[in-house]
Motif scaffolding. Structure first.
Motif, mmCIF file in Angstrom:
data_model
loop_
_atom_site.group_PDB
_atom_site.id
_atom_site.type_symbol
_atom_site.label_atom_id
_atom_site.label_comp_id
_atom_site.label_asym_id
_atom_site.label_seq_id
_atom_site.Cartn_x
_atom_site.Cartn_y
_atom_site.Cartn_z
ATOM 1 N N UNK A 108 52.373 71.664 -73.165
ATOM 2 C CA UNK A 108 53.815 71.468 -73.130
ATOM 3 C C UNK A 108 54.326 71.612 -71.701
ATOM 4 N N UNK A 109 55.541 71.173 -71.494
ATOM 5 C CA UNK A 109 56.123 71.132 -70.161
ATOM 6 C C UNK A 109 57.160 72.227 -69.967
ATOM 7 N N UNK A 110 57.161 72.770 -68.765
ATOM 8 C CA UNK A 110 58.263 73.609 -68.316
ATOM 9 C C UNK A 110 58.935 72.890 -67.159
ATOM 10 N N UNK A 111 60.196 72.613 -67.289
ATOM 11 C CA UNK A 111 60.965 71.978 -66.215
ATOM 12 C C UNK A 111 62.332 72.626 -66.220
ATOM 13 N N UNK A 112 62.425 73.742 -65.562
ATOM 14 C CA UNK A 112 63.651 74.524 -65.595
ATOM 15 C C UNK A 112 64.622 74.091 -64.507
ATOM 16 N N UNK A 113 65.919 74.157 -64.792
ATOM 17 C CA UNK A 113 66.913 73.896 -63.746
ATOM 18 C C UNK A 113 66.772 74.834 -62.559
ATOM 19 N N UNK A 114 66.073 75.964 -62.759
ATOM 20 C CA UNK A 114 65.909 76.933 -61.683
ATOM 21 C C UNK A 114 64.681 76.664 -60.822
ATOM 22 N N UNK A 115 64.003 75.561 -61.090
ATOM 23 C CA UNK A 115 62.961 75.150 -60.153
ATOM 24 C C UNK A 115 61.532 75.281 -60.627
ATOM 25 N N UNK A 116 61.245 75.962 -61.745
ATOM 26 C CA UNK A 116 59.875 76.061 -62.232
ATOM 27 C C UNK A 116 59.421 74.708 -62.760
#
Length: 435
Positions: free
Chosen positions: A357-365
């Motif tokens: 699965x993907x992590x694409x956080x608005x905080x940059x991760x």
């Protein structure tokens, strides 16, 4: 079975990385290479063993081998150099002074860029039959990830008329003797069209048609603005794609169904087969597999891009779905995930189900995590997450997205979207040997 005596070898493998200037095509042999060092303590070896031979073999490559004398005291070391990056089969034989093999052992190893691998290999007595090979691998970067970014990335670039944003969101299926890929072309976030490519090996792709194979619906329809590629299952020879769509990107996103017999000519169902509210008001399909005769459809959901999570819907016939549980089946709960996970891709891995699965956080991760399940419903995340992130890529990029996990007879493949800096989206590939 009794093993009279074992000879223990400690093989320290150093893989050194070098870059290729051509990233549009696969380089064969691979441009990255490394060295194998076999180190043996002579005092631990049986008295009648005088020589040890190590041989590396791999389809399409000439064998790489070497011999060392282990008589005397201290330790002996054999070095094999310039080993191309990738999967190799290692065989080690211990012989007497007449060349008779007394002990043997073999295993598969994987040459990994910029990583040091420690392999403990037990050689067993030939006269006692085949014994057990015990391997312990410790990765220099502290994780168990073996994903290797393809040195020829990207594997698919220009296609269709998308001068602004490019192509992405790949979904790959092996069907009727070919690897087939459906992906999304877009000139902006709002619009989307589904395209098709095919391949003999899953690495080198061609497109038999340049036009979209699935397009937005007519004005006023629920998918009038955007259709995005989705997961495909095969049901009695019928291809069923669960695609994402919307008529307004600021409104609800829904999941539709299209069917085909050839992967190019598709027929849509008039209405979406799944929609949401609350946490999954805006949703998209990411994976579909068959478990116990039922179709498990994994999707991501969020409300205006906030707190993205993963959900599950189940169907008996592929047309009517019931959401599982009262909410998401997986939410952000690891520190690196912050507040956004999604785009799950699930396969049946034999003894368990495996998800990337993907992590694409608005905080940059940004990166991909792994999770595992016995029933496809309850999931346990890998304690070494992320298993693949920006530091693993051969392309200079600030973002990666939309993982699609495929299992072949020899390896796992991870097709994903890459965002080269100041360029359009492209489709890339990472590979990992079977566990």
């Amino acid at each position: 079975m009794k093993i009279t005596r074992a000879l223990i070898l400690f093989c320290f493998i150093l893989f050194l990385f070098s870059c290729s200037d051509d990233r549009q095509n696969i380089v064969d042999p691979p441009s990255s290479s490394g060295n194998l060092s076999v180190i043996i303590s002579k005092s631990d070896a049986p008295e009648n063993v005088t020589e040890v031979m190590a041989e590396l073999s791999r389809a399409g490559f000439s064998p790489i081998s070497g011999m060392m004398d282990i008589t005397g005291s201290g330790q002996a070391e054999l070095s094999l150099t310039e080993i191309p990056e990738g999967a190799w089969h290692l065989k080690i034989d211990a012989m007497d002074n007449q060349g008779t093999i007394l002990y043997t052992g073999e295993t598969d190893i994987y040459v990994v860029s910029d990583q040091v691998t420690n392999v403990s290999l037990t050689l067993t007595s030939v006269s006692s039959g085949t014994g057990t090979v015990n391997i312990v691998v410790n990765w220099e970067n502290g994780t168990t990830s073996l994903w290797i970014d393809n040195p020829g990335n990207p594997v698919l670039t220009e296609h269709g008329n998308y001068p602004d944003y490019g192509i992405g969101q790949p979904f790959v299926l092996y069907f009727n003797g070919l690897y087939r890929m459906w992906f999304t072309g877009t000139n902006g976030f709002s619009d989307g069209y589904v395209h098709y490519a095919e391949s003999q090996d899953g690495i080198n792709w061609s497109a038999p048609v340049s036009s979209p194979v699935l397009s937005p619906g007519e004005y006023g329809s629920w998918d009038s603005q955007h259709v995005g590629a989705g997961p495909i299952i095969v049901n009695d020879g019928l291809l069923m794609m669960y695609y994402s769509g919307w008529g307004d990107s600021h409104d609800a996103w829904k999941i539709g169904l299209a069917t085909s017999t050839d992967g190019i000519n598709w027929t849509k169902e008039a209405q979406p087969i799944l929609s949401g509210s609350g946490w999954d008001y805006q949703m998209g399909a990411s994976s579909a597999i068959i478990i116990d005769g039922k179709i498990y459809l994994y999707y991501y959901g969020h409300q205006y891009y906030q707190n993205r999570q993963i959900g599950l819907a189940i169907s008996d016939d592929g047309y009517t779905f019931q959401k599982y549980g009262n909410g998401p089946i997986m939410s952000p709960d690891q520190p690196w995930e912050l507040d956004a996970i999604g785009y799950p891709s699930v396969i049946d891995n034999g003894n368990q189900y495996m998800m990337i699965y993907q992590v694409a956080s608005p905080n940059g991760q940004n990166g991909f995590g792994a999770a595992y399940s016995q029933d496809g419903k309850s999931w346990t995340k890998d304690e070494n997450n992320p298993v693949f992130n920006l530091q693993n890529l051969v392309i200079n990029t600030g973002s990666m997205a939309y993982p699609n996990l495929v299992k072949t007879s020899t390896e796992y493949r991870l097709y994903y979207t890459c965002f080269p800096e100041n360029q359009k989206m492209v489709i890339c590939l990472a590979q990992k040997p079977l566990e």
